[in-house]
Scaffold this active site. Structure first.
Site, PDB file in Angstrom:
ATOM      1  N   HIS A  18      -0.094  75.659   1.079  1.00  0.00           N
ATOM      2  CA  HIS A  18       1.580  75.269   0.970  1.00  0.00           C
ATOM      3  C   HIS A  18       1.946  73.861   1.218  1.00  0.00           C
ATOM      4  O   HIS A  18       1.778  74.455   3.229  1.00  0.00           O
ATOM      5  CB  HIS A  18       2.496  75.885   1.259  1.00  0.00           C
ATOM      6  CG  HIS A  18       4.070  75.486   1.095  1.00  0.00           C
ATOM      7  ND1 HIS A  18       5.013  76.451   0.964  1.00  0.00           N
ATOM      8  CD2 HIS A  18       4.731  74.363   1.227  1.00  0.00           C
ATOM      9  CE1 HIS A  18       6.092  75.271   0.835  1.00  0.00           C
ATOM     10  NE2 HIS A  18       5.990  73.729   0.836  1.00  0.00           N
ATOM     11  N   HIS A  20       2.302  69.224   1.601  1.00  0.00           N
ATOM     12  CA  HIS A  20       2.353  68.388   1.631  1.00  0.00           C
ATOM     13  C   HIS A  20       1.894  67.548   2.060  1.00  0.00           C
ATOM     14  O   HIS A  20       1.700  66.725   3.367  1.00  0.00           O
ATOM     15  CB  HIS A  20       4.098  67.896   1.196  1.00  0.00           C
ATOM     16  CG  HIS A  20       4.824  69.167   0.708  1.00  0.00           C
ATOM     17  ND1 HIS A  20       4.806  68.632  -1.006  1.00  0.00           N
ATOM     18  CD2 HIS A  20       5.791  69.949   1.522  1.00  0.00           C
ATOM     19  CE1 HIS A  20       5.923  69.600  -0.748  1.00  0.00           C
ATOM     20  NE2 HIS A  20       5.939  71.224  -0.130  1.00  0.00           N
ATOM     21  N   HIS A 198       8.436  75.218  -5.348  1.00  0.00           N
ATOM     22  CA  HIS A 198       9.303  75.534  -4.406  1.00  0.00           C
ATOM     23  C   HIS A 198      10.678  76.341  -5.241  1.00  0.00           C
ATOM     24  O   HIS A 198      11.271  75.677  -5.767  1.00  0.00           O
ATOM     25  CB  HIS A 198      10.061  73.966  -4.044  1.00  0.00           C
ATOM     26  CG  HIS A 198       9.404  73.926  -3.091  1.00  0.00           C
ATOM     27  ND1 HIS A 198       7.856  73.367  -3.195  1.00  0.00           N
ATOM     28  CD2 HIS A 198       9.257  73.780  -1.376  1.00  0.00           C
ATOM     29  CE1 HIS A 198       6.931  72.719  -2.589  1.00  0.00           C
ATOM     30  NE2 HIS A 198       7.767  72.934  -1.706  1.00  0.00           N
ATOM     31  N   GLU A 201      14.104  78.398  -0.591  1.00  0.00           N
ATOM     32  CA  GLU A 201      13.914  77.898   0.680  1.00  0.00           C
ATOM     33  C   GLU A 201      15.537  77.749   0.700  1.00  0.00           C
ATOM     34  O   GLU A 201      16.623  78.860   1.424  1.00  0.00           O
ATOM     35  CB  GLU A 201      13.481  76.710   0.610  1.00  0.00           C
ATOM     36  CG  GLU A 201      13.016  75.687   1.436  1.00  0.00           C
ATOM     37  CD  GLU A 201      12.666  74.775   1.296  1.00  0.00           C
ATOM     38  OE1 GLU A 201      12.422  73.828   0.401  1.00  0.00           O
ATOM     39  OE2 GLU A 201      11.949  73.875   2.720  1.00  0.00           O
ATOM     40  N   ASP A 279       3.919  73.230   5.731  1.00  0.00           N
ATOM     41  CA  ASP A 279       4.763  72.688   4.655  1.00  0.00           C
ATOM     42  C   ASP A 279       4.296  70.907   5.096  1.00  0.00           C
ATOM     43  O   ASP A 279       3.986  70.634   4.500  1.00  0.00           O
ATOM     44  CB  ASP A 279       5.923  72.985   4.936  1.00  0.00           C
ATOM     45  CG  ASP A 279       6.938  72.979   4.020  1.00  0.00           C
ATOM     46  OD1 ASP A 279       6.620  72.377   2.555  1.00  0.00           O
ATOM     47  OD2 ASP A 279       8.193  72.935   3.687  1.00  0.00           O
ATOM     48  N   ASP A 280       5.232  70.855   6.173  1.00  0.00           N
ATOM     49  CA  ASP A 280       4.875  69.234   6.497  1.00  0.00           C
ATOM     50  C   ASP A 280       4.443  69.200   8.285  1.00  0.00           C
ATOM     51  O   ASP A 280       5.967  68.972   8.914  1.00  0.00           O
ATOM     52  CB  ASP A 280       6.153  68.483   5.911  1.00  0.00           C
ATOM     53  CG  ASP A 280       7.058  69.088   4.757  1.00  0.00           C
ATOM     54  OD1 ASP A 280       5.922  67.842   3.819  1.00  0.00           O
ATOM     55  OD2 ASP A 280       7.666  69.796   3.941  1.00  0.00           O
TER      56      ASP A 280
HETATM   57  N1  ADE Z   1       8.662  68.014  -0.174  1.00  0.00           N
HETATM   58  C1  ADE Z   1       8.681  68.204   1.157  1.00  0.00           C
HETATM   59  N2  ADE Z   1       8.295  69.425   1.933  1.00  0.00           N
HETATM   60  C2  ADE Z   1       9.366  70.033   1.375  1.00  0.00           C
HETATM   61  C3  ADE Z   1      10.038  71.156   0.903  1.00  0.00           C
HETATM   62  N3  ADE Z   1       9.855  71.740   2.362  1.00  0.00           N
HETATM   63  N4  ADE Z   1      10.683  71.937   0.321  1.00  0.00           N
HETATM   64  C4  ADE Z   1      11.748  70.422  -0.682  1.00  0.00           C
HETATM   65  N5  ADE Z   1      10.644  69.578  -1.143  1.00  0.00           N
HETATM   66  C5  ADE Z   1       9.818  69.399  -0.003  1.00  0.00           C
HETATM   67 ZN    ZN Z   2       7.746  72.601   0.816  1.00  0.00          ZN
END
Ligand code: ADE
Ligand code: ZN
Length: 332
Positions: A18, A20, A198, A201, A279-280
């Site tokens: 996971h 991005h 997703h 969350e 994630d990011d």
């Molecule tokens: N796009 C990038 N990171 C995300 C996340 N954690 N939740 C939803 N969309 C995303």
């Molecule tokens: Zn994500």
């Protein structure tokens, strides 16, 4: 003891499921691409960019994430972005990465698949040739946009399907339930694409049910709110539907106030196939090993829990069964 666990986890081969790619854009590359293309950003220094990363929920992050992505313009920008992330994989012993990209973030600015796909592919091939890095792509639809836009994106991707393993669903969760994309995911399935989404969350357990029942997903991204619904937990355990959990993301976006409150141990103890992911990473303060370290620092997590999480990262991947087994045999 904590340091020993960290050294041990760092040294294990791991998979990341996971991630991005647009969320791995470091402020340094963002500023240099902004200068190169003459893109105006509301920051005058790298410190200002980092200082802006103080989020109170998912939307406050997404606003900056889409703004940051606006500096990505030409093939080489996408190459640099991907190669930088794969270099981090090498440093963290992430031997296999399943990487999401958001085409609509780029096509909406007139930047098409013919620009970003060759950039991604060039970096992925180079990393594979140079150090045997394994990686694949997940094309994610932005759920705040329409079904029509997602269908158009799937059609735009038609010449690139051989490079894409799965489709995903990301962006603003609340108010955009999985059912909105039932036809898109059915079409993707008919093309032979795997599916992730997703869910859970910020959104309620019903969205996780929707992702599994209506979108027929192989994995749930996040899914931490599954803990609120015992029947859902039972379903996810029975079907062994993995959750790709992202601890630093969850605390940065206030899904949990403090890491001490994170429910990863409960998820594991319910028998869920939970995995750890970044994630990011450039927005949330760390790559994959940092996410494991945060758990070690703030939770009573044990070596068997950590071993299970690392094993799960391969079990839950889209790697061929024999490759999974080869990696699993190396993790002890
Ligand atoms: N796009 C990038 N990171 C995300 C996340 N954690 N939740 C939803 N969309 C995303
Ligand atoms: Zn994500």
């Amino acid at each position: 003891m904590k340091n020993e666990l960290k050294t041990w986890v760092s040294g294990l081969p791991k998979a990341e499921l996971h991630l991005h790619i647009e969320g791995s854009l470091e402020p340094e590359l963002m500023m240099s691409l902004a200068n190169k293309h003459g893109v105006e950003l509301p920051y005058s220094s790298i410190e200002e960019v980092r200082a802006a990363y103080d989020f109170h929920n998912l939307q406050s992050f997404l606003d900056l994430y889409y703004l940051g992505a606006s500096v990505l313009r030409v093939e080489d920008d996408f190459y640099q972005l991907m190669f930088a992330y794969l270099t981090k994989c090498r440093a963290d012993n992430v031997v296999h990465a399943e990487i999401m990209f958001d085409p609509q973030t780029h096509t909406a600015r007139g930047i098409g698949f013919e620009v970003f796909m060759p950039g991604f592919a060039r970096a992925m091939k180079q990393a594979e040739n140079e150090w045997g890095q394994s990686s694949l792509l997940i094309m994610s639809f932005l759920r705040h946009l329409s079904e029509e836009s997602a269908l158009q994106t799937l059609d735009d991707a038609r010449h690139y399907l051989a490079m894409i393993t799965a489709v995903g669903l990301d962006s603003a969760e609340l108010g955009n339930p999985p059912e909105k994309f039932e036809r898109v995911f059915a079409k993707a399935k008919s093309y032979g694409l795997k599916r992730v989404a997703h869910a859970g969350e910020e959104g309620p357990p019903e969205y996780i049910w929707g992702a599994t029942k209506v979108l027929d997903v192989h994995r749930i991204d996040h899914g931490v709110r599954s803990i609120e619904d015992p029947d859902l937990i039972k379903h996810l355990v029975e079907k062994q539907i993995p959750l790709t959990v992202c601890p630093l993301s969850n605390t940065k976006l206030k899904v949990f106030k403090h890491m001490q409150e994170h429910n990863i141990i409960q998820l594991l103890e319910h028998g869920l196939l939970a995995t750890i992911n970044a994630d990011d990473p450039s927005y949330f303060g760390g790559y994959l090993n940092d996410n494991y370290f945060a758990l070690i620092d703030h939770l009573p997590i044990t070596k068997p829990h950590l071993l299970q999480l690392v094993q799960n990262s391969f079990s839950a991947s889209f790697l061929p069964e024999e490759v999974k087994q080869d990696w699993l045999a190396k993790i002890v």
